[in-house]
Design an enzyme around this catalytic site. Structure first.
Site, PDB file in Angstrom:
ATOM      1  N   ASN A  97       9.418   4.198   3.220  1.00  0.00           N
ATOM      2  CA  ASN A  97       9.152   3.731   4.579  1.00  0.00           C
ATOM      3  C   ASN A  97      10.424   3.092   5.112  1.00  0.00           C
ATOM      4  O   ASN A  97      11.312   2.747   4.342  1.00  0.00           O
ATOM      5  CB  ASN A  97       8.082   2.637   4.538  1.00  0.00           C
ATOM      6  N   HIS A 138       9.051   6.957   8.157  1.00  0.00           N
ATOM      7  CA  HIS A 138       9.703   7.037   6.841  1.00  0.00           C
ATOM      8  C   HIS A 138      11.166   7.405   7.068  1.00  0.00           C
ATOM      9  O   HIS A 138      11.480   8.157   7.988  1.00  0.00           O
ATOM     10  CB  HIS A 138       9.008   8.088   5.964  1.00  0.00           C
ATOM     11  N   HIS A 175       4.803   4.296  12.771  1.00  0.00           N
ATOM     12  CA  HIS A 175       4.990   4.266  11.311  1.00  0.00           C
ATOM     13  C   HIS A 175       6.022   5.343  10.942  1.00  0.00           C
ATOM     14  O   HIS A 175       5.775   6.531  11.139  1.00  0.00           O
ATOM     15  CB  HIS A 175       3.629   4.555  10.669  1.00  0.00           C
ATOM     16  N   ARG A 178       0.850  -1.191   0.000  1.00  0.00           N
ATOM     17  CA  ARG A 178       0.000   0.000   0.000  1.00  0.00           C
ATOM     18  C   ARG A 178       0.892   1.250   0.000  1.00  0.00           C
ATOM     19  O   ARG A 178       1.107   1.879  -1.021  1.00  0.00           O
ATOM     20  CB  ARG A 178      -0.942  -0.046   1.219  1.00  0.00           C
ATOM     21  N   ASP A 179       1.462   1.574   1.137  1.00  0.00           N
ATOM     22  CA  ASP A 179       2.269   2.800   1.239  1.00  0.00           C
ATOM     23  C   ASP A 179       3.477   2.729   0.305  1.00  0.00           C
ATOM     24  O   ASP A 179       3.867   3.726  -0.301  1.00  0.00           O
ATOM     25  CB  ASP A 179       2.751   2.958   2.691  1.00  0.00           C
ATOM     26  N   CYS A 191       4.722   9.569   0.055  1.00  0.00           N
ATOM     27  CA  CYS A 191       3.370  10.069   0.267  1.00  0.00           C
ATOM     28  C   CYS A 191       3.133  11.113  -0.807  1.00  0.00           C
ATOM     29  O   CYS A 191       3.902  12.061  -0.919  1.00  0.00           O
ATOM     30  CB  CYS A 191       3.218  10.670   1.659  1.00  0.00           C
TER      31      CYS A 191
HETATM   32 ZN    ZN Z   1       3.618   6.336   5.261  1.00  0.00          ZN
END
Ligand code: ZN
Length: 308
Positions: free
Chosen positions: A250, A210, A208, A15-16, A241
């Protein structure tokens, strides 16, 4: 240094990680990656999102993907990112059992990301919660820009606390404190995590990060030292993002697992299999990945002594 216990790693690469890639992966390619992750014993996977396909074309096959992977792997927690009520309704149609929605701690970032004010987003959260309750779907919440906003700068701790309090009041499964654009530093992570755990000792929290400014792994350590035991990470360190200027990958799943293993912290994940999965990702995308261990090998790897 006192470190003990086991650490939960949630894979967010599909996803990310993938959302900014130009190459759109087919369902078959995504399934191969999911299978490889599960071979490495990854048990929690954010597999996609239910957003408008025009906004994030990479996610448009999330529905089809879920139908196939959920059937095949019933003991894995598959999480869908949903930006709003419409997203969770679409996710529920295919039987998704766990969703994650995002609120931004910064009003400016929230407007950019989901085109809502924070208040509107909290109201939407309540509607999503109500729907999830009715459909028996687990609802997680990520608080974006917790550790700083590229438009507003520092976010005051009280602002974070008030959002946490609101979502806990509404009812939430896991709360993720997200460093959306890689602004966090380890001391800040330690301090905030400690305060949050003291205030809400029974609420599960996840972090979470990065690695935008190279502080990703140090931030994980800051979180662990404060008592957090759950982290998002992305295979190969892929990610970004679309609404955060300069945001890069990430933190890399295999790099995190390697670090934790070296420190004798358990993850239950097979690092060797994870490296195979990362290799597969590299060949599917046909470009280098930011992760380090795939390039350098494990630190336990020994080399023959060169002849003098
Ligand atoms: Zn993220």
């Amino acid at each position: 240094m006192k470190l003990q216990g086991s650490i939960q790693i949630n894979e967010v690469g599909l996803r990310d990680g993938l959302q900014l890639e130009d190459r759109i992966l087919s369902v078959e390619q995504k399934i191969k990656l999911v299978d490889a992750l599960i071979d490495a014993n990854v048990k929690t996977i954010e597999f996609g999102s239910f957003v408008h396909p025009k906004l994030v074309p990479q996610m448009k096959n999330s529905r089809e993907l879920y139908e196939l992977i959920s059937e095949k792997h019933q003991d894995v927690d598959f999480i869908a990112l949903i930006p709003n009520l419409k997203g969770v309704i679409l996710a529920a149609e295919v039987g998704v059992q766990r969703v994650n929605t995002v609120l931004s701690a910064s009003n400016t970032h929230n407007l950019q990301n989901v085109r809502k004010t924070k208040r509107q987003s909290l109201e939407e959260f309540l509607r999503i919660k109500e729907y999830c309750e009715e459909k028996e779907i687990l609802l997680d919440c990520s608080i974006a820009t917790t550790f700083g906003c590229p438009f507003e700068g520092d976010i005051h701790e009280e602002v974070i606390f008030s959002i946490i309090e609101s979502v806990i009041q509404a009812g939430v499964n896991v709360i993720t404190l997200a460093d959306t654009t890689g602004m966090a530093n380890p001391k800040q992570v330690y301090d905030l995590s400690k305060n949050v755990l003291e205030k809400w000792p029974n609420q599960p929290f996840n972090l979470h990060f990065h690695n935008t400014r190279g502080m990703g792994l140090a931030n994980v350590l800051g979180g662990i030292q404060a008592g957090i035991s759950s982290f998002d990470a992305s295979l190969g360190g892929l990610g970004g993002c679309p609404f955060a200027p300069g945001a890069t990958g990430n933190i890399c799943t295999e790099d995190v697992v390697h670090m934790l293993e070296e420190m004798q912290l358990k993850t239950d994940i097979s690092l060797d299999n994870l490296l195979e999965a990362s290799k597969m990702l590299r060949s599917i995308l046909d470009h280098e990945l930011p992760g380090q261990i795939l390039k350098s090998g494990k630190s336990s790897r020994l080399y023959p002594v060169p002849a003098i």
